[in-house]
Scaffold this active site. Sequence first.
Site, PDB file in Angstrom:
ATOM      1  N   LYS A 173      -3.713  26.337  86.122  1.00 31.81           N
ATOM      2  CA  LYS A 173      -2.456  26.746  85.510  1.00 31.81           C
ATOM      3  C   LYS A 173      -2.808  27.555  84.256  1.00 31.81           C
ATOM      4  O   LYS A 173      -3.178  27.016  83.223  1.00 31.81           O
ATOM      5  CB  LYS A 173      -1.607  25.522  85.145  1.00 31.81           C
ATOM      6  CG  LYS A 173      -0.261  25.895  84.577  1.00 31.81           C
ATOM      7  CD  LYS A 173      -0.236  25.474  83.120  1.00 31.81           C
ATOM      8  CE  LYS A 173       0.936  25.923  82.340  1.00 31.81           C
ATOM      9  NZ  LYS A 173       1.013  27.329  82.024  1.00 31.81           N
ATOM     10  N   GLU A 248     -10.284  20.738  74.655  1.00 35.71           N
ATOM     11  CA  GLU A 248     -10.891  21.593  73.629  1.00 35.71           C
ATOM     12  C   GLU A 248      -9.743  22.215  72.856  1.00 35.71           C
ATOM     13  O   GLU A 248      -8.999  23.033  73.387  1.00 35.71           O
ATOM     14  CB  GLU A 248     -11.783  22.642  74.327  1.00 35.71           C
ATOM     15  CG  GLU A 248     -12.811  23.199  73.392  1.00 35.71           C
ATOM     16  CD  GLU A 248     -12.225  24.243  72.481  1.00 35.71           C
ATOM     17  OE1 GLU A 248     -11.832  23.888  71.339  1.00 35.71           O
ATOM     18  OE2 GLU A 248     -12.161  25.397  72.902  1.00 35.71           O
ATOM     19  N   CYS A 282     -11.252  29.982  69.413  1.00 34.30           N
ATOM     20  CA  CYS A 282     -11.286  28.612  68.889  1.00 34.30           C
ATOM     21  C   CYS A 282     -12.453  28.449  67.926  1.00 34.30           C
ATOM     22  O   CYS A 282     -12.424  27.599  67.049  1.00 34.30           O
ATOM     23  CB  CYS A 282     -11.355  27.606  70.009  1.00 34.30           C
ATOM     24  SG  CYS A 282     -12.525  28.054  71.258  1.00 34.30           S
ATOM     25  N   GLU A 382      -5.280  25.445  61.450  1.00 27.88           N
ATOM     26  CA  GLU A 382      -5.749  26.540  62.309  1.00 27.88           C
ATOM     27  C   GLU A 382      -4.690  27.641  62.347  1.00 27.88           C
ATOM     28  O   GLU A 382      -3.542  27.390  62.705  1.00 27.88           O
ATOM     29  CB  GLU A 382      -6.011  26.036  63.737  1.00 27.88           C
ATOM     30  CG  GLU A 382      -6.580  27.129  64.614  1.00 27.88           C
ATOM     31  CD  GLU A 382      -6.855  26.683  66.057  1.00 27.88           C
ATOM     32  OE1 GLU A 382      -5.950  26.113  66.672  1.00 27.88           O
ATOM     33  OE2 GLU A 382      -7.961  26.946  66.543  1.00 27.88           O
TER      34      GLU A 382
HETATM   35  O1  TXE Z   1      -1.017  26.885  73.139  1.00 30.01           O
HETATM   36  P1  TXE Z   1      -0.586  25.714  74.094  1.00 30.01           P
HETATM   37  P2  TXE Z   1      -0.288  28.279  72.823  1.00 30.01           P
HETATM   38  C1  TXE Z   1      -3.834  27.043  69.455  1.00 30.01           C
HETATM   39  C2  TXE Z   1      -3.664  28.165  68.474  1.00 30.01           C
HETATM   40  C3  TXE Z   1      -2.386  28.798  68.913  1.00 30.01           C
HETATM   41  C4  TXE Z   1      -1.590  27.585  69.336  1.00 30.01           C
HETATM   42  C5  TXE Z   1      -0.470  27.847  70.281  1.00 30.01           C
HETATM   43  O2  TXE Z   1      -3.538  27.640  67.168  1.00 30.01           O
HETATM   44  O3  TXE Z   1      -1.744  29.516  67.910  1.00 30.01           O
HETATM   45  O4  TXE Z   1      -2.548  26.730  69.929  1.00 30.01           O
HETATM   46  O5  TXE Z   1      -0.922  28.578  71.421  1.00 30.01           O
HETATM   47  C6  TXE Z   1      -0.103  24.792  78.594  1.00 30.01           C
HETATM   48  N1  TXE Z   1       1.541  20.030  79.558  1.00 30.01           N
HETATM   49  N2  TXE Z   1      -4.700  27.424  70.543  1.00 30.01           N
HETATM   50  O6  TXE Z   1       1.184  28.108  72.655  1.00 30.01           O
HETATM   51  O7  TXE Z   1       0.894  25.559  74.118  1.00 30.01           O
HETATM   52  C7  TXE Z   1       0.273  26.227  78.290  1.00 30.01           C
HETATM   53  O8  TXE Z   1       1.184  26.720  79.244  1.00 30.01           O
HETATM   54  C8  TXE Z   1       0.456  20.674  80.009  1.00 30.01           C
HETATM   55  C9  TXE Z   1      -6.071  27.064  70.399  1.00 30.01           C
HETATM   56  O9  TXE Z   1      -0.690  29.248  73.828  1.00 30.01           O
HETATM   57  O10 TXE Z   1      -1.418  24.556  73.720  1.00 30.01           O
HETATM   58  C10 TXE Z   1      -1.078  26.881  78.337  1.00 30.01           C
HETATM   59  O11 TXE Z   1      -1.495  27.083  79.675  1.00 30.01           O
HETATM   60  N3  TXE Z   1       0.153  21.932  79.656  1.00 30.01           N
HETATM   61  C11 TXE Z   1      -6.811  27.265  71.603  1.00 30.01           C
HETATM   62  C12 TXE Z   1      -1.959  25.833  77.656  1.00 30.01           C
HETATM   63  O12 TXE Z   1      -1.251  24.607  77.794  1.00 30.01           O
HETATM   64  C13 TXE Z   1       0.961  22.558  78.794  1.00 30.01           C
HETATM   65  C14 TXE Z   1      -6.462  28.306  72.552  1.00 30.01           C
HETATM   66  C15 TXE Z   1      -2.218  26.099  76.169  1.00 30.01           C
HETATM   67  O13 TXE Z   1      -0.986  26.275  75.547  1.00 30.01           O
HETATM   68  C16 TXE Z   1       2.090  21.922  78.261  1.00 30.01           C
HETATM   69  C17 TXE Z   1      -5.054  28.574  72.589  1.00 30.01           C
HETATM   70  C18 TXE Z   1       2.387  20.611  78.690  1.00 30.01           C
HETATM   71  N4  TXE Z   1       3.457  19.930  78.257  1.00 30.01           N
HETATM   72  C19 TXE Z   1      -4.234  28.150  71.596  1.00 30.01           C
HETATM   73  N5  TXE Z   1       2.712  22.789  77.416  1.00 30.01           N
HETATM   74  C20 TXE Z   1      -8.255  26.939  71.567  1.00 30.01           C
HETATM   75  N6  TXE Z   1      -8.609  25.656  71.668  1.00 30.01           N
HETATM   76  O14 TXE Z   1      -9.058  27.824  71.509  1.00 30.01           O
HETATM   77  C21 TXE Z   1       1.976  23.929  77.417  1.00 30.01           C
HETATM   78  N7  TXE Z   1       0.928  23.799  78.261  1.00 30.01           N
END
Ligand code: TXE
Length: 498
Positions: A173, A248, A282, A382
């Site tokens: 996903k 992560e 990250c 972050e």
């Molecule tokens: O992340 P999300 P977003 C951090 C970074 C960024 C913030 C938001 O600070 O600004 O997160 O980014 C899926 N159950 N990182 O909104 O929401 C979602 O669809 C299961 C750090 O993109 O955490 C996507 O596929 N999954 C980071 C994935 O989770 C769910 C990289 C990540 O989305 C869900 C990216 C749910 N209930 C963002 N809701 C890093 N570690 O490097 C959403 N998702």
Amino acid sequence: MVTDYGLFIGGKWRKSEGKRFETRNPATGEILASFPAATKEDVSAAVKAARGVFDTWRRTPAPRRGDLLLEAARLFRAKKEELARVVTMEMGKILAEGRGDVQEVIDFYEYAAGEGRRMFGETVPSELPNKMCLTMRLPVGPVGLITPWNFPMAIPAWKSGAALIAGCTFVLKPSSLTPLCAARFVEVLDEAGFPPGVVNMLTGSGSIVGDGLVAHPDVRAISFTGGVDTGRHVYEGAAKKMIKVGLELGGKNPILALDDANLDLLMDGVMFGAFGTAGQRCTATSRLIVHQKIYDQVVDELIERTEKLMIGNPLDEKIDMGPVASPEQEEKVLDYIAIGKKEGDKLLTGGEKRKGGTYDKGFFIEPTVFGLDRKKRLAQEEIFGPVLSVLKAKDYEDAVAIANSVKYGLSSSIYTNDLRWAFRAMHDLEAGITYVNAPTIGAEVQLPFGGTKETGPTDTREAGPTALEEFTYWKTVYVDYSGRLQKAQIDTERLAQG
Ligand code: TXE
């Protein structure tokens, strides 16, 4: 022309009843493709496909599974330039970094393929005669891979490469910001010849698809990369089912610059670490902790170099930094800049959205540097954008205390020519990764990758030999060839007594 994609289930692109959404180029606003938001029924169909072929896949000898990974790597290599352009257009990183994203796919698939010929277990002596004991790894079952947008091909590859070689089937996903990258990734896997159902992909919301995968009884592990709050939610859901989960969740990664550091080397590393991928890694360098003796010099140099960076369409090879990935990212980063200004942090350079001409079509933010105090929000949270905080430290101990004062623990770095500090930092920095005289970014696929503290639980690590841990469990086998009933603990007691 905009391609209307379906969902990849059981080896076929299928239609969905779900609403469609579009993906856009964050530099130009151009629509790139459209995708369905998968429904609960789609989640069931994808997991069913993954479950249906699982026994066939797990029984396929691991070296043969590796052959398919190698074939996929070969195809990715042949299509590297074309795929790199897709990464750049959909995510917004510069083309050199788009190529890097695809190169990581190639590197990891080649590396994982080799695991198919290792995947060692152990043989262990038994306490009884004519009996042997051994351990081996078995795949946990079908797994869910939930991925973010910042490495839209590399992260799906890290997760899927490890899952596939372990003998797991999967449902991917991807983030709704980068479904096109995921679709092109899956197309290559399909072309490589993985049996139908081994590889599945569902686009759509976190609440329907993400939660649906976490809760589904046939999904036996989840590997997730994303934000801390979402990660915590996934962890809670996985705990209810007692399944494995790899998380992560980002970082607030520091570079420590000691007073004996090679300043040119330091500045090159800081610029790359802080503003590469517009700070949306990250492992991005988001804090520069500088020894008081060199603070003024470092700040002057930093401002000069930052102001020279060229921002623009990342497809143009002259550009140093592209846009941030989405309107939400832009809003979040600009909010943090506003907080910095309001909290009285010293804005050293940048701090504005780029406006006018073609900039108005995308989400361009100036590379920004703040000088600030360690307790301020910008020094703790972050930001995930092109914003670097510079902090002043009294000495090595103080620099380490600042570095460790955040809730994250992913990457870290120290610039020094003094071995004493370099070696102490390896032990003192609370982070899963420490670089010496190199920036906080630059992970290689053959080594474990992951963090500590709220970056995620420390029992799993992506990449490297540890990548298998997420997708396998240990089976212990006892083989008794004595031809009689032997009782461990009981018979051994008798042996000991003579
Ligand atoms: O992340 P999300 P977003 C951090 C970074 C960024 C913030 C938001 O600070 O600004 O997160 O980014 C899926 N159950 N990182 O909104 O929401 C979602 O669809 C299961 C750090 O993109 O955490 C996507 O596929 N999954 C980071 C994935 O989770 C769910 C990289 C990540 O989305 C869900 C990216 C749910 N209930 C963002 N809701 C890093 N570690 O490097 C959403 N998702």
